[in-house]
Design an enzyme around this catalytic site. Sequence first.
Site, PDB file in Angstrom:
ATOM      1  N   GLY A   9      -7.709  42.593 -39.401  1.00  0.00           N
ATOM      2  CA  GLY A   9      -6.609  42.455 -38.450  1.00  0.00           C
ATOM      3  C   GLY A   9      -5.653  41.359 -38.889  1.00  0.00           C
ATOM      4  N   GLY A  12      -1.810  41.002 -37.549  1.00  0.00           N
ATOM      5  CA  GLY A  12      -1.523  40.723 -36.145  1.00  0.00           C
ATOM      6  C   GLY A  12      -0.896  39.362 -35.933  1.00  0.00           C
ATOM      7  CD  GLN A  13       1.025  36.305 -30.830  1.00  0.00           C
ATOM      8  OE1 GLN A  13       0.132  36.768 -30.140  1.00  0.00           O
ATOM      9  NE2 GLN A  13       1.983  35.558 -30.327  1.00  0.00           N
ATOM     10  CG  ASP A  35      -4.024  45.121 -39.789  1.00  0.00           C
ATOM     11  OD1 ASP A  35      -4.268  46.090 -39.027  1.00  0.00           O
ATOM     12  OD2 ASP A  35      -3.631  44.018 -39.366  1.00  0.00           O
ATOM     13  CB  ILE A  36      -5.355  49.931 -39.044  1.00  0.00           C
ATOM     14  CG1 ILE A  36      -5.628  51.423 -38.893  1.00  0.00           C
ATOM     15  CG2 ILE A  36      -4.033  49.559 -38.414  1.00  0.00           C
ATOM     16  CD1 ILE A  36      -7.086  51.796 -38.837  1.00  0.00           C
ATOM     17  NE  ARG A  37       1.028  50.124 -38.691  1.00  0.00           N
ATOM     18  CZ  ARG A  37       0.438  49.845 -37.539  1.00  0.00           C
ATOM     19  NH1 ARG A  37      -0.773  50.294 -37.281  1.00  0.00           N
ATOM     20  NH2 ARG A  37       1.052  49.121 -36.611  1.00  0.00           N
ATOM     21  CE1 TYR A 143      -8.138  41.128 -25.900  1.00  0.00           C
ATOM     22  CE2 TYR A 143      -7.411  39.516 -24.289  1.00  0.00           C
ATOM     23  CZ  TYR A 143      -7.720  39.849 -25.588  1.00  0.00           C
ATOM     24  OH  TYR A 143      -7.608  38.907 -26.576  1.00  0.00           O
ATOM     25  CE  LYS A 147     -11.033  39.627 -27.465  1.00  0.00           C
ATOM     26  NZ  LYS A 147     -11.438  39.561 -28.882  1.00  0.00           N
TER      27      LYS A 147
END
Length: 312
Positions: A9, A12-13, A35-37, A143, A147
């Site tokens: 990931g 991401g941010q 990452d996924i792409r 979410y 978590k």
Amino acid sequence: MSTKILIIGACGQIGTELTQKLRQLYGTENVIASDIRKLNIDVVNSGPFEVVNALDFNQIEHLVELHQITDVYLMAALLSATAEKNPAFAWDLNMNSLFHVLNLAKAGKIKKIFWPSSIAVFGPTTPKENTPQYTIMEPSTVYGISKQAGERWCEYYHNIFGVDVRSIRYPGLISWSSPPGGGTTDYAVDIFHKALADKTYECFLSSETKMPMMYMDDAIAATIQIMQAPVEEIKIRSSYNLAAMSFTPTEITAEIKKHIPEFTITYNPDFRQKIADSWPASIDDAEARKDWNWKHEYDLESMTVDMLEHLK
């Protein structure tokens, strides 16, 4: 054996900035971003990058073996606002990606895991001010539920299988270098962009919604600090409370107006208001400060200055 890091990931941010910082510390070739792409961004182009689906155990295992990975930072997740729109996928991604990494550590294939939790683990029945480390946790969002469950599994894998997994409960994170990722605290990033571009902002939360926030520099520092801490300092294996500042849209607006006097804000609360109302207003992170000497650097004033300077 040298540290070899896999970040899942990484686009991401948090992942984008975390990857760059870890590459500075450990050497570019020792930090594998994934990452996924494959996006055409700095984190992909500036060092080793692999396409990986966080839900595919075999893909992750292959990368771990190929690159002789010691530490995994699992940053892939569906965030609060996005998760509400796709609960089944959010649960699948947020839980099964964690199981894959925990099971690799259980099998002795990796030494250490960082997995981020969130203030979303708390719910409407949690004490709102100075939310303690140990308290009522009845999350009311997809979410938050994922978590909270993840924290229990991290603790379980540590207690039963000796897995060295470390975690912090991030508050809302504010960054100038990467766009928001679909969270409820995203207004505090967006407001700076709109203040500079349009001199006006329509906020999706009400004016007095107070939430715990943190500048990204502090969040990255905390993440690396907890991973570098000696094992005996890490006393909590669910997730540590982490705090820096708490403010309302009214307060951040006042701070921005010191630099952009003509800036105006309007309020049009949407479905994210209900999520925000279920979260704490401020966090007590005494345990992190005591156990591994956590200290934040940025407050609302210094963060505002830094955000506006960088975005200009």
